[in-house]
Each structure stands twice: as C-alpha cells, then as structure tokens.
Design an enzyme around this catalytic site. Structure first.
Site, PDB file in Angstrom:
ATOM      1  N   VAL A  74      56.144  67.260  62.626  1.00 45.86           N
ATOM      2  CA  VAL A  74      56.199  66.406  63.820  1.00 45.86           C
ATOM      3  C   VAL A  74      57.539  65.661  63.774  1.00 45.86           C
ATOM      4  O   VAL A  74      57.701  64.705  63.022  1.00 45.86           O
ATOM      5  CB  VAL A  74      55.024  65.412  63.885  1.00 45.86           C
ATOM      6  CG1 VAL A  74      55.085  64.620  65.189  1.00 45.86           C
ATOM      7  CG2 VAL A  74      53.689  66.136  63.779  1.00 45.86           C
ATOM      8  N   SER A  75      58.484  66.129  64.569  1.00 46.78           N
ATOM      9  CA  SER A  75      59.821  65.546  64.558  1.00 46.78           C
ATOM     10  C   SER A  75      59.801  64.137  65.142  1.00 46.78           C
ATOM     11  O   SER A  75      58.855  63.734  65.816  1.00 46.78           O
ATOM     12  CB  SER A  75      60.783  66.426  65.363  1.00 46.78           C
ATOM     13  OG  SER A  75      60.920  67.701  64.784  1.00 46.78           O
TER      14      SER A  75
END
Length: 403
Positions: A74-75
C-alpha cells in the site's frame, strides 16, 4: 467510545485530502473524490493506528515476496495521488494496474465508475489473494484481480485506455503497447541510468512521448521483466550504481585512494534548486563517466563524503579522479543555496571544472520543471537520426534530449 478525529476514518480521509491539496499534490476533483471515498484502513488490516493509515507519506502493509525481498503493498497516498493525476483516468475507461495491493485499484474503480473496468495484476500469489480479500471487504468486487507475470500484460481484458504501473520497470514491454488503445497513456516508474523517474507516456504513432515526469521510487519488477543493476563497490560503504548493460572500466583502487586525498571545492554561482531535475540533466548529458554514487551513513559520519551522497547523487568519474555536486548556504538565491562541486584525485581540478560547467549550463538554460524531452522508441523504430542521450533496452530505446 467517543468518536474523535483520530478514530473517525471519514474525518481522517478529509484531512488527508486537504493535506494533499495544501502540498500542491492534488488538483483533480475525481482523484480527490476517490481518495475521500475509499476506506484506506480496510486495505491495511494489520495497522491499528488510523492516523498513520491516513498519513499522506505513510506506506503500509509490508510483505515478504517470493524472491526474499520485502516491500509495502500500500503505497503512500501522495504517490498514488500523483500517479492518478498523471494518468488522467476518466469515467468509463478500461484501466490495467500492474502491481496489486488493492487500494489503488479501488481508487481507480471509483474514478472510472460502474461503466468502466479495472484489472489489477501481480505475480505474487499472496499479494493477489490479499488484494482480492481487501477489495471484497471494501465493496469493490467488480475489480478483476489476476495472478500473472505483468511483463505480458493481461490480454483477455485488453484494450486499455490507461496502464498504471506501480512497480519499478526497467523497460516497456511490447505487450503493454499492444494492449494500449491508440489514444492511451502509460504511467510507469521507469528505471534508467541508475535512477527512477515516474513518467506519463502518451502515444505518438508507434512511439511513446512523455507528457510529464516526476521523482519516484518503487520496488523493482519480478518475473520476466526483472533486471538487476550493478553496484561497483569503491569501499565497503561507497559504491557506484550502473545499469546492467552500462560499460565501465573504473579503477577501483585509484578511486579508493582518491577518496582520502584533500578535496577541491568549486562554486557555480548558480542556485542549487530542483535537485531531481539537475540529477536527470547530469546523468543524460555528462557522458559515459557519469554514474550514481551511493554512500552508507557511516561514510558521511566519518567525513569521507558530503551528506549529499547519502541518498545517491550523480558523480563524474575520470580515471582515478571523481567529482560530485554539493551545496552551501547563500541568501543571494531564492532557494537559499548555491550549487557547487567537490572533487578528489590527481585530476580533481579538471574533473571538478567539467562537472561545474555542466551545473552552470543547467542553471543558465534548463532551470525549470519538465525541461527534458523523453521519448520511448519500440524495437523496429527508425532511430538513425536520434541525437542526445539514449539507453538501449530489451524492447526498445529510451531517448532523452534537452530543449
């Protein structure tokens, strides 16, 4: 329990969007609406601190991939906002996301709406299953999640109006171009010259021309598209990073000796500004001796190199001498700093002045965003008239010139 700003996801999403706007990273209303709607915390079930989940700079959910590397799936929201703005996704579009964590696919699904289609693909079975589970919990079952080697795209759902790549790609495979519509766009963190730039490419005939580019770093692709870079170690704490096909004849022993000679410092009389743009200029105009130099914190603490080298910086290497960019406080410039050069070795003065001239040329002629002209030519293209810097890759040639 009393509902507060700290434990109310909706309030935290609003604060996140407001922060992205204030930072100048978000101007698109569809992207803002998607960020406001998608429950990011559902895609980070192991993170209990909601304020961290909605922190604009926080990456989440570290996973161990099959090749032994670890990264986040999850950037950070600011990266996702930048990429979606660059992509220009519109309602009704068909979008392929390469590298799946689920959250970004949900954002895209919000933007394309019920009339659009989103396909997200990843090579890692654990990441794929996790994305499926999180998307289902968040109510985005309409997203197609595929386990496959993204080097080959996902032909069964093609063509795509947009391809959004969320892993570091060394090249642009022909399958992506084949599966892209004639007016399509690819947003990709492209690796070249020892760096990564997040580039939005649009079609110009059979070629791809960049409409914008930004600084960005992502975990490298796995599978058939994987390419490793070479790190030439000068010392245990200092190395020179090269592309895998880049030729070099560095005399490591002489460079190691040069590190411990007195430094020559020269000053450009120009502003130290936009270091990411300046680095791109140096690497693509400095010739074969221009490489990325990296140093561990110990080399900085010991005073062997300037702190600028800690996160990687272009260095000009000539024989047993080398030079790299530094800065010093100077209120004459709006940035508050002046650019300069530190050089080591028997020819430090000469090499230092060569690099200084490059920095001065940048400050005089190219001190602005988007000054580089970036074009990708697939294999088979006529590149006989190309001038400027180029990188020959598996599936084509990346060319960069400066106006």
């Amino acid at each position: 329990m009393t509902v507060t700003h700290e434990n109310d996801p909706a309030a935290l999403r609003t604060a996140m969007v407001d922060s992205l706007r204030e930072q100048g990273l978000l101007s698109s209303e569809p992207v803002a609406a998607a960020l406001s709607a998608v429950p990011r915390h559902v895609f980070a079930p192991h993170e209990k601190d909601l304020t961290r989940v909605y922190d604009t700079d926080a990456t989440l959910e570290a996973v161990l991939f099959a090749d032994g590397t670890e990264s986040s799936v999850v950037s950070a929201p600011h990266i996702q906002a930048i990429m979606l703005e660059m992509a220009g996704v519109e309602p009704g579009m068909s979008v392929l996301e390469i590298g799946s964590g689920g959250y970004n696919a949900a954002l895209i699904a919000e933007i394309v709406g019920p009339g659009g289609r989103v396909t997200t693909v990843d090579i890692d079975p654990g990441v794929v299953q996790r994305a499926k589970d999180c998307l289902a919990r968040a109510g985005y079952e309409r997203v197609s999640v595929v386990q496959a080697d993204a080097e080959h795209g996902v032909a069964e759902h093609a063509p795509y109006d947009r391809i959004v790549v969320t892993v570091g790609a060394w090249d642009i495979p022909g399958s992506w171009l084949e599966q892209l519509t004639d007016s399509g766009r690819i947003v990709v963190p492209l690796r070249f010259a020892g760096i990564t730039r997040l580039i939005a490419f649009g079609r110009t005939g059979q070629n791809l021309t960049a409409s914008s580019y930004r600084l960005g770093a992502f975990v490298p692709m796995q599978g058939d598209g994987a390419v490793s870079e070479e790190l030439v170690r000068v010392t245990e704490d200092i190395g020179l990073r090269l592309e895998s096909q880049q030729k070099h004849d560095f005399d490591v022993a002489l460079l190691r000796e040069a590190l411990h000679t007195p430094a020559v410092e020269l000053w450009a009389g120009t502003a130290f500004d936009m270091p990411d743009e300046l680095a791109l200029f140096q690497l693509t105009t400095g010739g074969s001796g221009m490489v990325m130099m990296h140093a561990a914190q110990k080399a900085v603490d010991d005073g062997v190199v300037d702190p600028a080298v800690r996160h990687g910086i272009p260095a000009l290497v000539r024989g047993g001498s080398f030079a790299y960019r530094i800065k010093r406080a100077n209120d004459t410039f709006t940035s508050g700093y002046e650019a300069g050069v530190r050089a080591h070795g028997p020819d430090a003065e000469t090499v230092g002045r060569q690099l200084l001239t490059l920095i001065q040329d940048w400050g005089t002629d190219h001190l602005r965003r988007g000054a580089a002209n970036i074009v990708y030519y697939p294999t088979g293209s006529d590149i006989s008239d190309l001038t400027g810097w180029r990188s020959t890759k598996r599936h084509g040639t990346l060319a960069i010139s400066w106006s």
